[in-house]
Design a protein around this motif. Sequence first.
Motif, PDB file in Angstrom:
ATOM      1  N   ARG A 160      39.118  38.640  37.530  1.00 28.70           N
ATOM      2  CA  ARG A 160      38.456  38.986  38.792  1.00 28.70           C
ATOM      3  C   ARG A 160      38.851  40.409  39.212  1.00 28.70           C
ATOM      4  NH1 ARG A 160      40.236  33.823  39.183  1.00 28.70           N
ATOM      5  NH2 ARG A 160      42.113  34.451  40.332  1.00 28.70           N
ATOM      6  N   LEU A 161      37.842  41.199  39.526  1.00 32.05           N
ATOM      7  CA  LEU A 161      38.029  42.595  39.915  1.00 32.05           C
ATOM      8  C   LEU A 161      37.510  42.793  41.333  1.00 32.05           C
ATOM      9  CD1 LEU A 161      38.702  45.570  39.270  1.00 32.05           C
ATOM     10  CD2 LEU A 161      36.426  45.765  38.257  1.00 32.05           C
ATOM     11  N   ALA A 162      38.368  43.274  42.235  1.00 29.59           N
ATOM     12  CA  ALA A 162      37.972  43.515  43.624  1.00 29.59           C
ATOM     13  C   ALA A 162      37.485  44.949  43.784  1.00 29.59           C
ATOM     14  CB  ALA A 162      39.152  43.262  44.563  1.00 29.59           C
ATOM     15  N   VAL A 163      36.475  45.133  44.629  1.00 30.30           N
ATOM     16  CA  VAL A 163      35.938  46.459  44.913  1.00 30.30           C
ATOM     17  C   VAL A 163      35.376  46.451  46.330  1.00 30.30           C
ATOM     18  CG1 VAL A 163      33.617  45.981  44.032  1.00 30.30           C
ATOM     19  CG2 VAL A 163      34.503  48.319  43.972  1.00 30.30           C
ATOM     20  N   GLN A 183      34.593  39.069  36.684  1.00 32.13           N
ATOM     21  CA  GLN A 183      33.986  38.573  37.921  1.00 32.13           C
ATOM     22  C   GLN A 183      34.231  39.602  39.014  1.00 32.13           C
ATOM     23  OE1 GLN A 183      35.387  34.750  39.229  1.00 32.13           O
ATOM     24  NE2 GLN A 183      34.292  34.865  41.186  1.00 32.13           N
ATOM     25  N   LEU A 184      33.175  39.983  39.723  1.00 33.07           N
ATOM     26  CA  LEU A 184      33.270  41.019  40.740  1.00 33.07           C
ATOM     27  C   LEU A 184      33.428  40.375  42.119  1.00 33.07           C
ATOM     28  CD1 LEU A 184      33.188  44.099  40.889  1.00 33.07           C
ATOM     29  CD2 LEU A 184      30.724  43.960  41.261  1.00 33.07           C
ATOM     30  N   LEU A 185      34.495  40.767  42.832  1.00 36.68           N
ATOM     31  CA  LEU A 185      34.741  40.286  44.186  1.00 36.68           C
ATOM     32  C   LEU A 185      34.504  41.429  45.157  1.00 36.68           C
ATOM     33  CD1 LEU A 185      38.058  38.224  43.725  1.00 36.68           C
ATOM     34  CD2 LEU A 185      35.682  37.456  43.507  1.00 36.68           C
ATOM     35  N   MET A 186      33.644  41.198  46.149  1.00 37.53           N
ATOM     36  CA  MET A 186      33.290  42.245  47.102  1.00 37.53           C
ATOM     37  C   MET A 186      34.189  42.170  48.336  1.00 37.53           C
ATOM     38  SD  MET A 186      31.024  43.626  45.338  1.00 37.53           S
ATOM     39  CE  MET A 186      30.663  44.876  46.557  1.00 37.53           C
ATOM     40  N   ALA A 206      39.534  48.175  41.930  1.00 34.48           N
ATOM     41  CA  ALA A 206      38.962  49.457  41.514  1.00 34.48           C
ATOM     42  C   ALA A 206      38.707  50.324  42.741  1.00 34.48           C
ATOM     43  CB  ALA A 206      37.670  49.232  40.742  1.00 34.48           C
ATOM     44  N   LEU A 207      39.258  51.548  42.711  1.00 30.93           N
ATOM     45  CA  LEU A 207      39.093  52.475  43.836  1.00 30.93           C
ATOM     46  C   LEU A 207      39.584  53.847  43.386  1.00 30.93           C
ATOM     47  CD1 LEU A 207      38.187  52.424  46.851  1.00 30.93           C
ATOM     48  CD2 LEU A 207      40.589  52.092  47.462  1.00 30.93           C
ATOM     49  N   ASP A 208      39.324  54.865  44.187  1.00 30.62           N
ATOM     50  CA  ASP A 208      39.829  56.201  43.885  1.00 30.62           C
ATOM     51  C   ASP A 208      41.356  56.167  43.799  1.00 30.62           C
ATOM     52  OD1 ASP A 208      37.188  56.495  44.459  1.00 30.62           O
ATOM     53  OD2 ASP A 208      37.446  58.049  45.974  1.00 30.62           O
TER      54      ASP A 208
END
Length: 324
Positions: A160-163, A183-186, A206-208
Motif C-alpha cells: 500500500r502506497l499513500a499519496v 494499492q494506492l491510498l489517498m 510518495a511526496l517531494d
Amino acid sequence: MAGMPRLGPVFPPVPAAVSMPRDGAAHSPLPFEDTPTTARIRERGRILLGYRQTAVPFSYVDAHDQPMGLAWALCQRIVPALQKAMGMSELRSTPVRVIEQMRGPLVRGDAIDIDCAPSTVTAEREQQVAFSLPYYAANVRLMVRRGAGIEGIDDMRGLRLAVVQGTTAERLVRAQHAGTGFQLLMARDYDDAFRMLRERRAQALALDDVLLEGLRATSRTPHAYRIVGKPLADVPETYALVLPKDDPAFKALVDAALAEMFRSGEMAQLQRESFHAGVPPHGHSLALAPSADVLALWEKGAAYGAEQEASAKSVPQATSPAGF
C-alpha cells in the motif's frame, strides 16, 4: 505531473514602473497605477495570504497555531515591498488556511492574494493561476519505515502506497500504478498521509523529498523512517508562490521583491533559519543544505531584471554643447 510537461523558470521583464533598491523594498518612480489585485488589496486595506498547516518546512503552524516556514517568510518580506510600491501608510496581512486541493479555487475566487506554500509549477496549473519566480526545487521519492525492505517503487508490488490527493506526486505514482501493482491510498493532506505510514496502514508514502524530510522531523523518532529510491520524474519539481492569473503587473511586483532577496543573500539566510528551526511537536529540525538545483534557481532568480538595469545604465547621458 505525468503526461504534462513541467515548466522551467520563466522570467518576464520588469516593467519600467517597478524597481528594487538595495533596501529590499519596491518603489515606483512613476505614479503607481493599481493592478486588479492591488486595487482589491487597497479597498480591503489588507492582503490575504494563504498558508498550509503541515507543509514543513515551507508553510505550517507553530505550537501557538501561527503560520511559519520558508514560503511564509518570503511573503512576510514581500508585503512591505508591496506596501511601499502602492504608497500605503499601512498594509495589514491576514493569514488564510488553505488545503492542497483548494489553493487554485481560492486564488481564482479572490479569497487569497498570494498562496504562501510549496506549490509545484506545472503547465496544467498555469492555465488557472500565475506563479512567482521559483524559489525551491525538489524530487518526488518514497519514504518508508526503516527495516521495511523497500528500496524503491519497484518493491511496492502488492503493498500500500499513500499519496496526497491533488499533488504532482499523485500523478507520478498513478503513471506507475498498473505496471507495479501496488494499492494506492489517498490522503487529504501531508499529515494524513504520514499518519497512514506511522500506523502501518501504508508501507510507503510518495511526496517531494524535502516535504518528506519535513514530515519525518515531526515524528518523535525521525530515524525510524528512510527516504528511498530514485526520483519518480526526470526533472525536479520547482516551487513558486501562487498568484492571481492575468495580473502580470502584480506578478512583476512580487517577482521584483523575490529577486532582491536572491541577490542580497536573504533567501539563503531565510532557508537556513527555516530549515534549522525546531519543528513542532518534538523540536527536531531538517538541517538540509540547498541542493545544486536550488542554488541554480536562486542564481537565475537573482538575474531577474538585470538586463533592464544594465540597459538603463548604458544609455549615454545628455551633455551640453561646448561653451553653452
